[in-house]
Write a protein that holds these residues in place. Structure first.
Motif, PDB file in Angstrom:
ATOM      1  N   SER A   5      55.121  20.955  42.423  1.00  0.00           N
ATOM      2  CA  SER A   5      55.213  19.815  43.712  1.00  0.00           C
ATOM      3  C   SER A   5      56.069  20.310  44.890  1.00  0.00           C
ATOM      4  O   SER A   5      57.372  19.753  45.793  1.00  0.00           O
ATOM      5  CB  SER A   5      56.581  18.404  42.406  1.00  0.00           C
ATOM      6  OG  SER A   5      55.771  18.195  41.688  1.00  0.00           O
ATOM      7  N   GLY A   6      56.950  21.782  44.914  1.00  0.00           N
ATOM      8  CA  GLY A   6      57.627  22.052  46.023  1.00  0.00           C
ATOM      9  C   GLY A   6      58.328  22.983  45.879  1.00  0.00           C
ATOM     10  O   GLY A   6      59.065  23.572  46.676  1.00  0.00           O
ATOM     11  N   GLY A   7      58.562  22.971  43.953  1.00  0.00           N
ATOM     12  CA  GLY A   7      59.448  23.472  43.525  1.00  0.00           C
ATOM     13  C   GLY A   7      59.510  25.154  43.618  1.00  0.00           C
ATOM     14  O   GLY A   7      60.948  25.817  44.117  1.00  0.00           O
ATOM     15  N   ASP A   8      58.411  26.244  43.705  1.00  0.00           N
ATOM     16  CA  ASP A   8      58.536  26.928  44.976  1.00  0.00           C
ATOM     17  C   ASP A   8      59.264  27.435  45.355  1.00  0.00           C
ATOM     18  O   ASP A   8      59.866  28.767  45.662  1.00  0.00           O
ATOM     19  CB  ASP A   8      56.946  27.713  44.638  1.00  0.00           C
ATOM     20  CG  ASP A   8      55.890  27.658  43.269  1.00  0.00           C
ATOM     21  OD1 ASP A   8      56.749  27.967  42.182  1.00  0.00           O
ATOM     22  OD2 ASP A   8      54.957  27.369  43.289  1.00  0.00           O
ATOM     23  N   GLN A   9      58.986  26.753  46.917  1.00  0.00           N
ATOM     24  CA  GLN A   9      59.616  26.997  47.896  1.00  0.00           C
ATOM     25  C   GLN A   9      60.792  27.142  48.160  1.00  0.00           C
ATOM     26  O   GLN A   9      61.667  27.827  48.863  1.00  0.00           O
ATOM     27  CB  GLN A   9      59.156  26.728  49.961  1.00  0.00           C
ATOM     28  CG  GLN A   9      58.125  27.154  49.439  1.00  0.00           C
ATOM     29  CD  GLN A   9      56.141  26.520  47.698  1.00  0.00           C
ATOM     30  OE1 GLN A   9      56.821  25.027  47.529  1.00  0.00           O
ATOM     31  NE2 GLN A   9      55.112  26.091  48.860  1.00  0.00           N
ATOM     32  N   ILE A  10      61.445  25.709  47.190  1.00  0.00           N
ATOM     33  CA  ILE A  10      62.879  26.097  47.507  1.00  0.00           C
ATOM     34  C   ILE A  10      63.666  27.182  46.537  1.00  0.00           C
ATOM     35  O   ILE A  10      64.182  27.283  46.847  1.00  0.00           O
ATOM     36  CB  ILE A  10      63.355  24.105  47.058  1.00  0.00           C
ATOM     37  CG1 ILE A  10      62.582  23.334  47.973  1.00  0.00           C
ATOM     38  CG2 ILE A  10      65.077  23.795  46.942  1.00  0.00           C
ATOM     39  CD1 ILE A  10      63.251  21.945  47.702  1.00  0.00           C
ATOM     40  N   ALA A  11      63.174  26.906  45.374  1.00  0.00           N
ATOM     41  CA  ALA A  11      63.122  28.303  44.515  1.00  0.00           C
ATOM     42  C   ALA A  11      63.971  29.390  45.030  1.00  0.00           C
ATOM     43  O   ALA A  11      64.569  29.779  45.245  1.00  0.00           O
ATOM     44  CB  ALA A  11      63.297  28.237  43.182  1.00  0.00           C
ATOM     45  N   GLY A  12      62.236  29.381  45.466  1.00  0.00           N
ATOM     46  CA  GLY A  12      61.660  31.049  45.942  1.00  0.00           C
ATOM     47  C   GLY A  12      62.692  31.753  47.032  1.00  0.00           C
ATOM     48  O   GLY A  12      64.183  32.277  47.289  1.00  0.00           O
ATOM     49  N   PHE A  13      63.114  30.516  48.607  1.00  0.00           N
ATOM     50  CA  PHE A  13      64.315  29.686  49.239  1.00  0.00           C
ATOM     51  C   PHE A  13      65.468  30.698  49.046  1.00  0.00           C
ATOM     52  O   PHE A  13      66.501  31.520  49.266  1.00  0.00           O
ATOM     53  CB  PHE A  13      64.195  29.028  50.413  1.00  0.00           C
ATOM     54  CG  PHE A  13      65.475  29.481  51.418  1.00  0.00           C
ATOM     55  CD1 PHE A  13      65.589  30.533  52.069  1.00  0.00           C
ATOM     56  CD2 PHE A  13      66.399  27.643  52.069  1.00  0.00           C
ATOM     57  CE1 PHE A  13      66.082  30.181  53.397  1.00  0.00           C
ATOM     58  CE2 PHE A  13      67.113  28.148  53.079  1.00  0.00           C
ATOM     59  CZ  PHE A  13      67.116  28.939  53.648  1.00  0.00           C
ATOM     60  N   ALA A  14      66.019  29.874  47.680  1.00  0.00           N
ATOM     61  CA  ALA A  14      67.583  29.383  46.968  1.00  0.00           C
ATOM     62  C   ALA A  14      67.939  30.820  46.651  1.00  0.00           C
ATOM     63  O   ALA A  14      68.759  31.467  46.856  1.00  0.00           O
ATOM     64  CB  ALA A  14      67.648  28.816  46.183  1.00  0.00           C
ATOM     65  N   ASN A  15      66.696  31.945  45.682  1.00  0.00           N
ATOM     66  CA  ASN A  15      67.030  33.186  45.261  1.00  0.00           C
ATOM     67  C   ASN A  15      67.324  34.398  46.253  1.00  0.00           C
ATOM     68  O   ASN A  15      67.650  35.141  46.184  1.00  0.00           O
ATOM     69  CB  ASN A  15      66.098  33.188  44.482  1.00  0.00           C
ATOM     70  CG  ASN A  15      65.692  34.940  43.716  1.00  0.00           C
ATOM     71  OD1 ASN A  15      66.166  35.305  42.755  1.00  0.00           O
ATOM     72  ND2 ASN A  15      65.576  35.486  44.414  1.00  0.00           N
ATOM     73  N   LEU A  16      66.462  33.867  47.529  1.00  0.00           N
ATOM     74  CA  LEU A  16      66.942  34.678  48.373  1.00  0.00           C
ATOM     75  C   LEU A  16      68.200  34.855  48.785  1.00  0.00           C
ATOM     76  O   LEU A  16      69.227  35.366  49.197  1.00  0.00           O
ATOM     77  CB  LEU A  16      66.305  34.425  49.523  1.00  0.00           C
ATOM     78  CG  LEU A  16      64.429  35.286  49.724  1.00  0.00           C
ATOM     79  CD1 LEU A  16      63.472  34.681  51.091  1.00  0.00           C
ATOM     80  CD2 LEU A  16      64.056  36.233  49.533  1.00  0.00           C
ATOM     81  N   LEU A  17      68.630  33.290  49.138  1.00  0.00           N
ATOM     82  CA  LEU A  17      70.001  32.914  50.060  1.00  0.00           C
ATOM     83  C   LEU A  17      71.484  33.990  48.640  1.00  0.00           C
ATOM     84  O   LEU A  17      72.069  34.627  48.802  1.00  0.00           O
ATOM     85  CB  LEU A  17      70.967  31.867  49.896  1.00  0.00           C
ATOM     86  CG  LEU A  17      69.304  31.301  51.255  1.00  0.00           C
ATOM     87  CD1 LEU A  17      70.614  29.771  50.826  1.00  0.00           C
ATOM     88  CD2 LEU A  17      70.166  31.531  51.763  1.00  0.00           C
ATOM     89  N   GLU A  18      70.865  33.454  46.920  1.00  0.00           N
ATOM     90  CA  GLU A  18      71.766  33.729  45.902  1.00  0.00           C
ATOM     91  C   GLU A  18      71.732  35.516  46.375  1.00  0.00           C
ATOM     92  O   GLU A  18      72.560  35.953  45.733  1.00  0.00           O
ATOM     93  CB  GLU A  18      71.684  33.183  45.097  1.00  0.00           C
ATOM     94  CG  GLU A  18      71.884  31.747  45.290  1.00  0.00           C
ATOM     95  CD  GLU A  18      70.851  30.308  43.631  1.00  0.00           C
ATOM     96  OE1 GLU A  18      71.050  29.712  43.971  1.00  0.00           O
ATOM     97  OE2 GLU A  18      69.933  31.460  43.938  1.00  0.00           O
TER      98      GLU A  18
END
Length: 339
Positions: A292-305
């Motif tokens: 459902s697109g969770g890969d991209q949101i979680a992946g982006f959040a990980n880059l920031l965190e």
């Protein structure tokens, strides 16, 4: 499309503990050959919470990080791929009610693995339209894949599906990252990849029989007109990528990190001409496929965190889902938030 006033103001996740693939092999859930094919280290598996509850928890994080008053939210788009806990029930309304309140229009989006990225364009258009006086939109994803109704390790030909919730807040006023451009490419003839050659059924599938569409994909590819599916899909991917780069006014070498779906052992990077080291694959290999697109949101959040991006960097979020639709979004980091 190039955006003038669209920003990411907050992202958040609720992710369960990862199950190491070695443990899954010992438990008899998957064999070594399949593990080698998937190239995962672990897959997120939840033993509690429904998908909408996961989405609400992720939304609470994203909303808190964005710092935007709840009365500024004008739409909630909840993206799903699997059962949400009740039949014929508006899960999007639950997410909206328990995150931003009873006043916000809420819609459930079922564009499968491209849902959340496609929702960036929907939310951006909503905010720019003047339909509402609010300046913010909430995007969420939430899925949980429970046996025996689905076998997470074998239902998809190129991935093992993972459990979790993710959320992103978009703003028309400002944020830590600017949405520079987005592009969606489509080939609706590929909807049959998920349907195969089977007739329409009158009833939902028996939950005692594990759902999978790997065999449907193989039926379609082996059937009339299906032999070109791989080339058709590649054309959609490349079109989305080339268009968003052109609209953003950058080249692929200007992309600091490409956030990709957790499918196909990261091979998408080769299709787009990006070394896998410049993608989110290492993180994706630890989560499995958050549909459902969770890969991209979680992946982006990980880059920031993890502090993996810097101010001025361009990040491309790249997704695709059954239909077939593919959305690419180029973001530019204004500042790295202190989360």
């Amino acid at each position: 499309m190039r955006w003038d006033s669209l920003y990411v103001a907050g992202v958040g996740t609720w992710l369960p503990e990862p199950l190491p693939v070695a443990a899954a092999v010992i438990e008899g859930k998957v064999d070594e050959a399949r593990v080698e094919e998937l190239a995962y280290k672990s897959v997120l598996v939840a033993d509690e919470l429904s998908p909408p509850e996961m989405a609400v928890r992720a939304a609470d994080v994203a909303i808190g990080r964005a710092g935007i008053p709840r009365d500024e939210y004008s739409v909630v788009l909840h993206n799903t791929s699997w059962y949400q806990g009740h039949p014929m029930w508006p899960s999007g309304s639950y997410v909206g009610r328990h995150s931003v309140g009873a006043h916000v229009p809420c819609f459930e989006i079922q564009q499968r693995c491209n849902g959340a990225l496609g929702s960036i364009e929907l939310a951006g258009a909503h905010l720019a339209s003047g339909i509402s006086t609010g300046s913010a939109a909430l995007l969420t994803t939430g899925d949980r894949f429970v046996a025996p109704a689905i076998d997470r390790w074998h239902c998809h030909p190129q991935s093992a599906v993972a459990d979790g919730g993710t959320a992103a807040v978009l703003s028309a006023v400002g944020g830590f990252a600017r949405v520079v451009a987005t592009s969606t490419a489509v080939d609706n003839t590929l909807e049959q990849v998920n349907r195969g050659l089977r007739p329409f059924s009158e009833l939902p599938p028996d939950p005692a029989e594990p759902f999978e569409y790997t065999s449907r994909y193989r039926e379609y590819v082996a059937g009339p007109g299906g032999g070109d599916a791989a080339e058709q899909l590649k054309k959609v991917l490349i079109t989305a990528c080339e268009t968003v780069l052109s609209d953003a006014g950058i080249g692929i070498d200007d992309v600091a990190v490409l956030v990709i779906p957790a499918v196909g052992a990261g091979r998408l990077s080769r299709v787009l001409g990006v070394p896998v080291e410049r993608t989110s694959w290492d993180f994706a290999a630890s989560t499995g496929h958050l549909a459902s697109g969770g890969d991209q949101i979680a992946g982006f959040a990980n880059l920031l965190e993890t502090g993996s991006v810097s101010p001025g960097d361009h990040v491309m979020l790249f997704g695709g889902g059954g239909g077939y639709t593919c959305t690419a979004a180029v973001l530019q980091i204004n500042e790295v938030p202190d989360w």
